[in-house]
Design a protein around this motif. Structure first.
Motif, mmCIF file in Angstrom:
data_model
loop_
_atom_site.group_PDB
_atom_site.id
_atom_site.type_symbol
_atom_site.label_atom_id
_atom_site.label_comp_id
_atom_site.label_asym_id
_atom_site.label_seq_id
_atom_site.Cartn_x
_atom_site.Cartn_y
_atom_site.Cartn_z
ATOM 1 N N MET A 5 -26.793 1.007 -16.014
ATOM 2 C CA MET A 5 -27.552 1.232 -17.241
ATOM 3 C C MET A 5 -27.732 2.729 -17.518
ATOM 4 O O MET A 5 -27.688 3.157 -18.668
ATOM 5 C CB MET A 5 -28.913 0.519 -17.175
ATOM 6 N N GLN A 6 -27.917 3.526 -16.463
ATOM 7 C CA GLN A 6 -27.963 4.982 -16.644
ATOM 8 C C GLN A 6 -26.617 5.485 -17.196
ATOM 9 O O GLN A 6 -26.581 6.374 -18.047
ATOM 10 C CB GLN A 6 -28.263 5.680 -15.315
ATOM 11 N N ALA A 7 -25.548 4.894 -16.682
ATOM 12 C CA ALA A 7 -24.196 5.313 -17.105
ATOM 13 C C ALA A 7 -23.981 5.058 -18.601
ATOM 14 O O ALA A 7 -23.348 5.866 -19.288
ATOM 15 C CB ALA A 7 -23.140 4.586 -16.282
ATOM 16 N N HIS A 8 -24.510 3.941 -19.117
ATOM 17 C CA HIS A 8 -24.397 3.670 -20.557
ATOM 18 C C HIS A 8 -25.016 4.812 -21.362
ATOM 19 O O HIS A 8 -24.507 5.191 -22.421
ATOM 20 C CB HIS A 8 -25.098 2.356 -20.924
ATOM 21 N N ILE A 9 -26.108 5.359 -20.860
ATOM 22 C CA ILE A 9 -26.789 6.465 -21.551
ATOM 23 C C ILE A 9 -25.990 7.762 -21.393
ATOM 24 O O ILE A 9 -25.784 8.505 -22.356
ATOM 25 C CB ILE A 9 -28.226 6.622 -21.009
ATOM 26 N N LEU A 10 -25.503 7.999 -20.174
ATOM 27 C CA LEU A 10 -24.777 9.246 -19.899
ATOM 28 C C LEU A 10 -23.384 9.288 -20.537
ATOM 29 O O LEU A 10 -22.763 10.353 -20.610
ATOM 30 C CB LEU A 10 -24.676 9.473 -18.389
ATOM 31 N N ALA A 11 -22.907 8.146 -21.024
ATOM 32 C CA ALA A 11 -21.615 8.116 -21.744
ATOM 33 C C ALA A 11 -21.619 9.099 -22.916
ATOM 34 O O ALA A 11 -20.568 9.598 -23.329
ATOM 35 C CB ALA A 11 -21.311 6.707 -22.247
ATOM 36 N N HIS A 12 -22.812 9.412 -23.426
ATOM 37 C CA HIS A 12 -22.925 10.356 -24.547
ATOM 38 C C HIS A 12 -22.547 11.784 -24.148
ATOM 39 O O HIS A 12 -22.384 12.638 -25.017
ATOM 40 C CB HIS A 12 -24.354 10.355 -25.087
ATOM 41 N N PHE A 13 -22.432 12.044 -22.842
ATOM 42 C CA PHE A 13 -22.151 13.401 -22.381
ATOM 43 C C PHE A 13 -20.682 13.618 -22.006
ATOM 44 O O PHE A 13 -20.311 14.679 -21.515
ATOM 45 C CB PHE A 13 -23.085 13.762 -21.208
ATOM 46 N N ILE A 14 -19.851 12.596 -22.255
ATOM 47 C CA ILE A 14 -18.408 12.771 -22.080
ATOM 48 C C ILE A 14 -17.934 13.784 -23.130
ATOM 49 O O ILE A 14 -18.344 13.720 -24.292
ATOM 50 C CB ILE A 14 -17.665 11.422 -22.251
ATOM 51 N N GLU A 15 -17.102 14.725 -22.690
ATOM 52 C CA GLU A 15 -16.582 15.755 -23.613
ATOM 53 C C GLU A 15 -15.641 15.092 -24.626
ATOM 54 O O GLU A 15 -14.565 14.619 -24.261
ATOM 55 C CB GLU A 15 -15.804 16.829 -22.828
#
Length: 340
Positions: free
Chosen positions: A115-125
């Motif tokens: 679930m954290q990863a779903h949020i951090l997907a926004h930080f992919i370049e």
């Protein structure tokens, strides 16, 4: 960041998709997903069949991800994998494989919360995609989860609202099942809703305190409505499918948006990011884009391939953990229920 030259292999196996991705300094070089078709005939994911399919898919998927990235195994700096939450049998396949590969290559192992990863997907370049500024509100919506999360840093996340029973994705899929649509039905409701009248039929909004959600009553309301209407007219669904789908979608999106408005009011944070499979839904995307103009919000909507379960998001979470040297040891175990 670029000078460090970090290659992360991400492995995702939380449900019924086997995925692997290679991330280089925050940029995705490959993102491979093997989708399991076997579950369609059962109308939902069968855990035992899912874990067997992961066993068949994991080696070819990782091999393909490495080849597509045009690197070799010895270039990999660390292996990030989904520790949970998810189906235990599925998680065990990814966890065991990640451990073995990290031991074989002699590189660090990084456990990731799905679930954290779903949020951090926004930080992919990504070109043309702006990263959210901290703090922001994340709405994670999927078949298994519905959460409002206050995000103050990459790994400082607080769940300030969540479902007390069913997840929003389940509300879409179960409503679709009631209408006789095949699994997974959520995307089909979205498809038919595009040509329907969203105000043709009214469904009740659950009264849930605070920022929490409930969708079990909504599903029951849809069921009773369809039973009542088809009793009077056996062709009711066929004659009104687009309007029914549009009305269901309009109601669900309304429930999500009401809680988001409340979260913005309570926290004073008007930056919103969405993630999870249901964030691919056109109704919620349109509602967020309208909210930008209407309420002055700043909304972040990820690329479609980063909304459903994928390994790119696991790799980016792994990247930030790698920078912190936050590694796991080989005694780590998968967790079906895994809170952040």
């Amino acid at each position: 960041m670029a000078s460090q030259n970090i290659y992360i292999l991400g492995i995702e196996s939380s449900c019924d998709d086997t995925a692997a991705a290679i991330l280089h300094n925050g940029k995705i070089l490959s993102n491979v997903v093997a989708t399991q078709e076997v579950h369609k005939q059962y109308g939902g994911v069968v855990p035992e069949l899912a874990s067997r399919a992961h066993q068949q898919n994991i080696v070819p998927v990782i091999h393909q991800a490495i080849n597509q990235a045009n690197i070799v195994k010895k270039d990999i700096n660390a292996i990030a994998f989904t520790r949970g939450p998810g189906l235990m049998g599925s998680l065990l396949v990814g966890t065991s494989f990640a451990k073995s590969l990290s031991m074989g290559l002699g590189v660090p192992l990084i456990d990731v919360n799905h679930m954290q990863a779903h949020i951090l997907a926004h930080f992919i370049e990504e070109d043309a995609f702006e990263k959210p500024e901290f703090p922001f509100i994340a709405l994670t919506i999927s078949g298994g989860h519905t959460q409002i999360v206050k995000v103050t840093d990459y790994f400082q996340m607080e769940v300030i609202g969540e479902t007390t029973d069913d997840a929003v994705g389940e509300a879409f899929d179960k409503s679709a099942k009631i209408l006789g649509l095949p699994y997974p039905g959520g995307p089909l409701i979205d498809k038919y809703a595009k040509n329907g009248n969203p105000k043709a039929f009214k469904f009740p909004k659950p009264k849930v305190p605070g920022l929490n959600f409930s969708f079990s009553g909504f599903k029951t309301a849809v069921l009773y409505f369809i039973q009542r209407e088809t009793k009077n007219n056996p062709d009711f669904i066929k004659e009104n499918l687009e309007d029914i789908c549009a009305s269901i979608q309009y109601s669900i999106v309304g429930i999500l948006m009401d809680k988001l408005k409340k979260a913005v009011k309570e926290t004073g944070i008007n930056r919103i990011a969405i993630g999870g499979g249901v964030s691919a839904n056109s109704g919620i995307r349109n509602a967020l884009m309208e909210a930008e103009n209407k309420y002055g919000w700043k909304c972040h909507i990820p690329k479609f391939e980063y909304t459903t379960d994928n390994a790119a998001m696991i790799a980016i979470a792994g990247h930030y953990k790698y920078l912190e040297k936050d590694f796991a040891d080989l005694s780590i175990t998968a967790q079906a229920r895994y809170k952040f």
